[in-house]
Write an enzyme that holds these catalytic residues in place. Structure first.
Site, short mmCIF file in Angstrom:
data_model
loop_
_atom_site.label_atom_id
_atom_site.label_comp_id
_atom_site.label_asym_id
_atom_site.label_seq_id
_atom_site.Cartn_x
_atom_site.Cartn_y
_atom_site.Cartn_z
N HIS A 110 46.13 -7.42 8.97
CA HIS A 110 47.14 -6.93 8.04
C HIS A 110 48.40 -6.97 8.96
CE1 HIS A 110 49.59 -4.52 5.53
NE2 HIS A 110 48.51 -5.08 4.73
N LYS A 161 45.64 2.04 2.48
CA LYS A 161 46.05 2.13 3.70
C LYS A 161 45.87 3.57 4.16
CE LYS A 161 49.47 -1.22 2.50
NZ LYS A 161 50.84 -1.69 2.57
N GLU A 171 50.07 -12.98 2.56
CA GLU A 171 50.75 -11.68 2.30
C GLU A 171 52.08 -11.91 2.98
OE1 GLU A 171 48.46 -8.10 1.17
OE2 GLU A 171 48.70 -7.96 3.29
N GLY A 174 55.12 -3.77 0.01
CA GLY A 174 55.73 -2.58 -0.22
C GLY A 174 57.09 -2.52 -0.28
N ASN A 179 43.94 -2.06 -1.30
CA ASN A 179 44.16 -1.61 0.34
C ASN A 179 45.08 0.08 -0.02
OD1 ASN A 179 44.94 -1.20 2.89
ND2 ASN A 179 46.30 -2.72 3.15
N GLU A 216 50.76 -5.06 8.86
CA GLU A 216 50.77 -3.65 9.71
C GLU A 216 50.31 -3.66 11.03
OE1 GLU A 216 50.13 -1.10 6.38
OE2 GLU A 216 51.75 -2.23 5.07
N SER A 246 53.50 -6.53 -3.18
CA SER A 246 54.18 -6.19 -4.35
C SER A 246 53.68 -6.44 -5.71
CB SER A 246 55.66 -6.29 -4.37
OG SER A 246 56.22 -5.37 -3.28
C1 PEP Z 1 49.59 -4.77 1.16
O1 PEP Z 1 49.71 -3.92 2.19
O2 PEP Z 1 48.26 -5.41 1.52
C2 PEP Z 1 50.28 -4.78 0.13
C3 PEP Z 1 50.22 -6.05 -0.64
O3 PEP Z 1 50.96 -3.80 -0.24
P1 PEP Z 1 51.81 -3.65 -1.57
O4 PEP Z 1 50.96 -4.11 -2.67
O5 PEP Z 1 52.24 -2.25 -1.58
O6 PEP Z 1 53.10 -4.50 -1.51
#
Ligand code: PEP
Length: 256
Positions: free
Chosen positions: A97, A13, A169, A175, A11, A99, A215
């Site tokens: 997601h 973003k 998630e 992040g 992803n 976000e 992460s």
């Molecule tokens: C995400 O935004 O789907 C995600 C898992 O981000 P990150 O790997 O940076 O934590």
């Protein structure tokens, strides 16, 4: 043999101009374009979808969008629809997601409309669910995940269900560099599998991929990917650079 092929999805973003996106796709294709044991999906921003599609042509890398509107067309300024994404050869779309839930107030009902529209248009939804830190600390992780999953999948038929990908998630891990422990992740993944069994029956639930996101990095991926119900990863930060993304693909290959 494991019943489900592992899936690694990146992803991106709101990152990468068109030129930068093409360069990254080319690097991924060079390093991993012939991998067959792992399904690879990348989700560049809308502005780079068309050129990314050209750059990955002939490889095994698939294309996703990061969002879409549920209507096919109309007066929805700034939005894009499932048929538009299909016309650019996208096969998947990330929906719900955290976000989008947080910054754009997307509700479960709204996300559900998108899931149904994606499936109707032969796009595979990657439905994201997950709890905030406050919700985990309050002991409501499983309740939150259940509500998001059941509402997100409302009206999905047994025939459509195998096309759905679920991404667990934990919001506090996205992040932040704070990864869920393998036990924390597997507990929720097994819980999601159980909910899928209730919704669609055992045989179909065993076909649905449940990705971990938050992460995930080359260093922590092997242990996560070895868990029974973790069928891959939705990767944010580590998908923005070919080397770490390809290392994650290799980790999934080794874990199959
Ligand atoms: C995400 O935004 O789907 C995600 C898992 O981000 P990150 O790997 O940076 O934590």
């Amino acid at each position: 043999m494991h019943p489900r092929k592992k899936l690694i999805a990146g992803n991106w973003k709101m990152n990468k101009t068109n030129g930068d996106a093409v360069a990254l796709v080319k690097d991924i294709v060079t390093e991993a374009g012939k991998v067959t044991e792992v399904e690879i999906v990348i989700a560049p921003p809308f502005t780079a979808l068309e050129s990314a599609a050209k750059a990955l042509e002939g490889s095994n890398v698939k294309l996703a969008a990061q969002n879409m509107h549920h209507e096919a067309s109309g007066a929805f300024t700034g939005e894009v629809s499932a048929p538009m994404l299909r016309a650019l050869f996208a096969t998947h779309v990330i929906l719900g997601h955290s976000e989008r839930r947080t910054y754009f107030q997307e509700s479960d009902a709204f996300i559900n409309q998108k899931v149904l529209a994606a499936l109707k248009n032969q796009l595979k939804p990657i439905l994201c669910v997950g709890e905030t830190l406050a919700e985990r600390e309050a002991g409501s992780t499983l309740k939150v995940v259940q509500t998001q999953l059941e509402a997100g999948l409302e009206g999905v038929s047994k025939e459509q269900a195998p096309s759905v990908v679920v991404a667990y998630e934990p919001v506090w891990a996205i992040g932040t560099g704070k990864v869920a422990t393998t036990d924390q992740a597997q507990e929720v993944h097994a819980f999601i599998r159980g909910l899928l069994v209730k919704l669609f029956g055992e045989a179909i639930a065993q076909k649905v991929r449940i990705l971990y996101g938050g992460s995930m990095k080359p260093a922590n991926a092997p242990e996560l990917l070895a868990q029974k119900d973790i069928d891959g990863g939705l990767i944010g930060g580590a998908s923005l650079e070919a080397r770490s993304f390809v290392e994650l693909i290799k980790a999934a290959e080794a874990a199959k």
